[in-house]
Design an enzyme around this catalytic site. Structure first.
Site, PDB file in Angstrom:
ATOM      1  N   THR A  24       0.814  -1.223   0.000  1.00 46.55           N
ATOM      2  CA  THR A  24       0.000   0.000   0.000  1.00 46.55           C
ATOM      3  C   THR A  24       0.846   1.271   0.000  1.00 46.55           C
ATOM      4  O   THR A  24       2.041   1.229   0.301  1.00 46.55           O
ATOM      5  CB  THR A  24      -0.914  -0.002   1.250  1.00 46.55           C
ATOM      6  N   THR A  25       0.219   2.395  -0.307  1.00 48.34           N
ATOM      7  CA  THR A  25       0.868   3.673  -0.029  1.00 48.34           C
ATOM      8  C   THR A  25      -0.069   4.516   0.810  1.00 48.34           C
ATOM      9  O   THR A  25      -1.191   4.806   0.382  1.00 48.34           O
ATOM     10  CB  THR A  25       1.208   4.435  -1.326  1.00 48.34           C
TER      11      THR A  25
END
EC number: 3.4.25.1
Lengths: 214, 234
Positions: A24-25
């Site tokens: 994820t970011t």
């Protein structure tokens, strides 16, 4: 076993969660009068298959606090139910919980729990001197670090690259929102398991508002 | 003490020959000596109101807790031993929290009342413990209003009263209650009227909790100023 788990952009290396970042970011920035969280919307299986393209990785946990998470979906959901329950019990006994208190509880739950998630927590305390924004980074081993801005997930390095050039901690709500969204977009360009739009949460003395942006 | 009662008085787990549990009956007696609490169901959800026992003008009225939040959507009003009530509030909060963790939803008012009643019942049957000297009115934003008595019995009420002179308070409620559930304001008036009966009521002497207009609705307490609008004139 691990390959059975749906992850937020995690890379399956065949090991159990070890406290290493999995995917994820997500980005958090504290500003002058509020804070902002931003996250991408992609979930993937084993880092090879995009399984969902409209995941909400930011959830409110109190009236003026929210978390963004990276790691396994199941762990994040179980963790959220636990954190909300603890926050409610705290408020019944002691009144409103500060962002720091919520961070402490979240860190303890994660240290005990095996949830396999890393978090960014952002919130606003309402003190006598007006609203005070706060951002905490909570790692998968339960470490709690106060900070002014942070990125987490598989796109961490790309997001920091974008943040370092542009972030203005203590900036206006509009400025920090633009920076946070920009950092998630930058990471989504090059991180294979981040993308599909951005969720943004604006935290102010008035509360939390969460919105999906393209 | 009457001699024929002695043997059955020693433990609450011992029936008398006519099938009574004296210790449980004594616990109900403790409730009937407590200051009263009432609940009224309205079209906008149930109202809870309670009379605070202010034994001295020096006491801080707000510190005398008669109404307790159990969860965002549920609250209880107690009558009887205040310390016993506190323990039951904790049991209710544990049930509500457990339900949220397991099912990710607020617990229903009926299930909450039964969870507390199950705990109360255990203490009418377990050696070495005594029954709770407390009754509760359990109310939730789903519209439910239930009484839990010291025997662990649950009863649903359209309008209910526990504590001192509960019978008389109930007759005031019965007189004022219409066939269809009324407005929240009407429910608050009725509840406070029943608590006051012929007397007047100072706002500090009462606690009132109602569902608010939020989505989802949460239980919240009225301030003294809000209560003042409804208290029968002195």
């Amino acid at each position: 076993m691990r390959s059975e788990l749906e992850e937020f952009g995690g890379i399956d290396d065949g090991t159990e969660p070890t406290g290493i970042e999995t995917g994820t970011t997500i980005v958090a920035v504290a500003g002058s009068e509020g804070a902002v969280l931003a996250a991408d919307r992609r979930a993937s299986l084993g880092g090879r298959l995009v399984t969902n393209r409209s995941v909400r990785k930011i959830e409110p946990v109190a009236e003026r606090a929210a978390v963004a998470f990276s790691g396994t979906v199941g762990g994040a959901q179980a963790f959220l139910r636990g954190l909300r329950a603890h926050r409610r019990r705290y408020e019944q006994r002691h009144g409103e919980a500060s962002v720091e208190t919520i961070a402490t509880v979240a860190g303890r739950l994660i240290a005990e729990g095996g949830f396999g998630v890393g978090l960014l927590l952002a919130g606003v305390d309402r003190g006598e001197s007006g609203p005070t924004p706060a951002v905490y980074e909570i790692d998968p081993a339960g470490g709690v670090l106060a900070t002014e801005y942070a990125a987490s997930g598989s796109g961490t390095q790309l997001a920091y690259g974008a943040l370092e050039g542009s972030v203005d901690t203590g900036g206006t709500p509009e400025a920090i929102e633009e920076t946070a969204i920009g950092a998630v977009r930058a990471a989504s360009e090059r991180d294979a398991v981040s993308g599909d739009g951005v969720t943004v949460a604006r935290l102010s003395g008035a509360g939390v508002s969460i919105e999906e942006v393209a | 003490m009457e001699p024929d009662r002695q043997a059955y008085d020693r433990g609450q787990t011992i029936f008398s020959p006519d099938g009574r549990l004296y210790q449980v009956e004594y616990a109900r007696e403790a409730v009937s000596r407590g200051s009263p609490s009432v609940g009224v169901r309205t079209a906008e959800g149930p109202v809870l109101a309670a009379r605070r026992p202010l034994r001295s003008p020096l006491i801080e009225p707000e510190s005398v807790a008669k109404i307790h939040e159990i969860d965002d959507h549920a609250a209880v009003a107690a009558a009887g031993h205040a310390a016993d009530a506190r323990r039951l509030v904790e049991v209710g909060r544990e049930a509500a929290t457990g339900h949220r963790i397991r099912y990710d939803e607020p617990i229903g008012t009926d299930a909450l009342a039964r969870a507390v009643a199950d705990h109360v019942q255990e203490h009418t049957q377990t050696g070495g413990s005594r029954p709770y000297g407390t009754a509760l009115l359990v109310a939730g934003t789903d519209g439910g209003l239930f009484e839990v008595d010291p025997g662990g019995t649950v009863a649903g009420w359209r309008a209910g009263a526990i504590g001192a002179d509960a019978g008389e308070v109930r007759s005031v409620l019965a007189e004022g209650l219409e066939d269809e559930p009324g407005t929240l304001d009407r429910g608050i008036e009725l509840a406070l009227g029943a608590l006051a009966r012929e007397d007047s009521l100072e706002p500090e002497e009462v606690a009132v909790a109602t569902p608010d207009a939020g989505e989802p609705a949460t239980f919240s307490r009225l301030s003294s100023a809000e209560i003042d609008r409804f208290t029968p004139a002195s």
